[in-house]
Design a protein around this motif. Sequence first.
Motif, short mmCIF file in Angstrom:
data_model
loop_
_atom_site.label_atom_id
_atom_site.label_comp_id
_atom_site.label_asym_id
_atom_site.label_seq_id
_atom_site.Cartn_x
_atom_site.Cartn_y
_atom_site.Cartn_z
N ASN B 167 49.84 46.00 52.05
CA ASN B 167 48.58 46.74 52.02
C ASN B 167 47.86 46.47 50.70
N ILE B 168 47.23 45.29 50.62
CA ILE B 168 46.52 44.90 49.40
C ILE B 168 45.09 45.43 49.53
N PRO B 190 41.68 42.73 51.47
CA PRO B 190 41.29 43.52 50.30
C PRO B 190 39.80 43.35 50.02
N ARG B 191 39.31 44.08 49.02
CA ARG B 191 37.88 43.96 48.68
C ARG B 191 37.54 42.55 48.19
N LYS B 192 38.48 41.93 47.48
CA LYS B 192 38.20 40.61 46.93
C LYS B 192 39.27 39.61 47.37
N VAL B 212 34.58 42.22 50.40
CA VAL B 212 33.28 42.34 49.74
C VAL B 212 32.93 41.02 49.05
N ARG B 213 33.96 40.44 48.49
CA ARG B 213 33.74 39.20 47.73
C ARG B 213 34.77 38.17 48.15
N ASP B 334 33.96 39.54 35.57
CA ASP B 334 33.45 40.76 36.15
C ASP B 334 34.54 41.81 36.26
N ASP B 335 34.10 43.05 36.47
CA ASP B 335 35.06 44.15 36.61
C ASP B 335 34.98 44.83 37.97
N TRP B 336 34.15 44.35 38.83
CA TRP B 336 33.96 45.13 40.06
C TRP B 336 35.02 44.85 41.09
#
Lengths: 188, 336
Positions: B167-168, B190-192, B212-213, B334-336
Amino acid sequence: MSSTEQGTSSAAPAEPTTAPESAAAPEVPESFYYVHGKDKVVHKVSAGALQHSALIHGMISNLGYTEEQAKANPFPFENIDGDILQMVVDWCNQHKGKPTPPEDTNLPKQKEKLFDLVLAVNYLEIKELLTYCCKQVAMMVKGKSPEEIREIWMIPTDAEDEAAEKEAKKRAGKEAAGETAAAAGDAK
Amino acid sequence: MPIDLLKFPNDLLREVFRLCDPFDLYILSKCSKKCSQRSTTLGRPKKWEISFWGWDELDVSIEDSHYYFIQTNNPEDYFKTELGRHTNKMDIEFPNGGGVDVFIHLIDIFGIRIVDSLEITHGSIAIFSKLAEVLVDRQMEIEFFAIGHIEQVQDVVNFAPTLSQMNITEEFRCFLKFPPDFHFNLVKYPRKMDIDDSSWFTIDELLNCTSVRIELQNSMLSNHDLDLFFRKWKKAGEFPNLRRLEIRSENIDNKSPILEMNLPIENVDNPNLGVLIYGNFSIVNSVRVAKDDGTVGWLKVNVGFCGKLEFLIPDPADYVVNSVVEGIEDNEDDDW
């Protein structure tokens, strides 16, 4: 500080010292209650100091005792040693009407009494003092090895736990056998 | 003077354990099994997170406080601590020579549910299989997971079924070069996604990806694949999370169009148009593309020795379109 009477029937307790109040503040007579521990020594404590104890505060909040009634009916805490109760009463008096600081330097220093103090404070539900006491207990093992901690907190080793468990089982077995034998004897 | 701690009622023990720091609780767990059990059951009021980079230290953290458990082979140094304002260290023994057993012990002691960072950066992945299985079994959340340059690639291939179940949640980063036939599907993205050698990340993966990315280096995706992707993207409701896509692939060339645009794709009518999102990612001279629902994205595709596709979908709340290029730099930190 509290005044202490030796027994419930002794002379009237000394008047407690009251904190100086500003001239403008209306004078409200302070009510007092009486508590005693296992040793029956009665401690006169102001309602303000007793507010620290959720247990006692709950007990007195609806009593509406007069001074005489309060004196005649001290709260008995037979499960608390007299010297421990004295420590608790002292702490409550010292912190009467004051916000409790994050660190308390006025805690009793006798570590041998700490165990009983923690139990008493827990029973009396004095939250802040309980936190200080537990912190002191936690601080006892800072930077110590498992061997040292086992000694300080009296933690048996795995081998000792296993031996104790075996012994308990053995004892339980013997007791069960004894009961069976007794029951058989009764039947005859 | 000793104090019989285990005779304390549970609520008092809980209070004492609450006031212990992670190092105290760790040492306590080593006192006896019974004591370990009590401290495990009672001493977990905080939301601890754990990080492990495969080397000789583990980090148990909460907010800004970090507690590093560092491997030492010198028994005299066991449990030696160094306390700081935010960073605290303790030397401990790593049983069986690795951190995996310590990791599992720590998540038990602290009731940890979130792995902040887990990196497999060296050596054999085999030792991580046990750890990964524990994480999957306990349905633990892994915020950041990275696979570095592992020697035995086949081990990673064997590890893939477990990996796909992990579950990343925040980021999956992979620097490993897999065999050409390697394939696996992540159950949850995952988000990225940041994949250094992404030849295995097929168009099917991309079409299913909900991140997201997405950054894919050394990809095998072709113009045709990307055309498929953009046709799907254009449909209302598709890829609702996507904000940034970057693909480098030798198969991006000028032989066929993407979205009916010949390559290279860039804005020649209005040069020096820069699009910036998150204050970090920018494309200069990109072409505006729109979804059926009106959502706007900015696309630029270069061809050459290795084609590069950049695609940003700005949020009206945080994007900037500048007519001046100066000051807009591609900042990857980046940090997002």
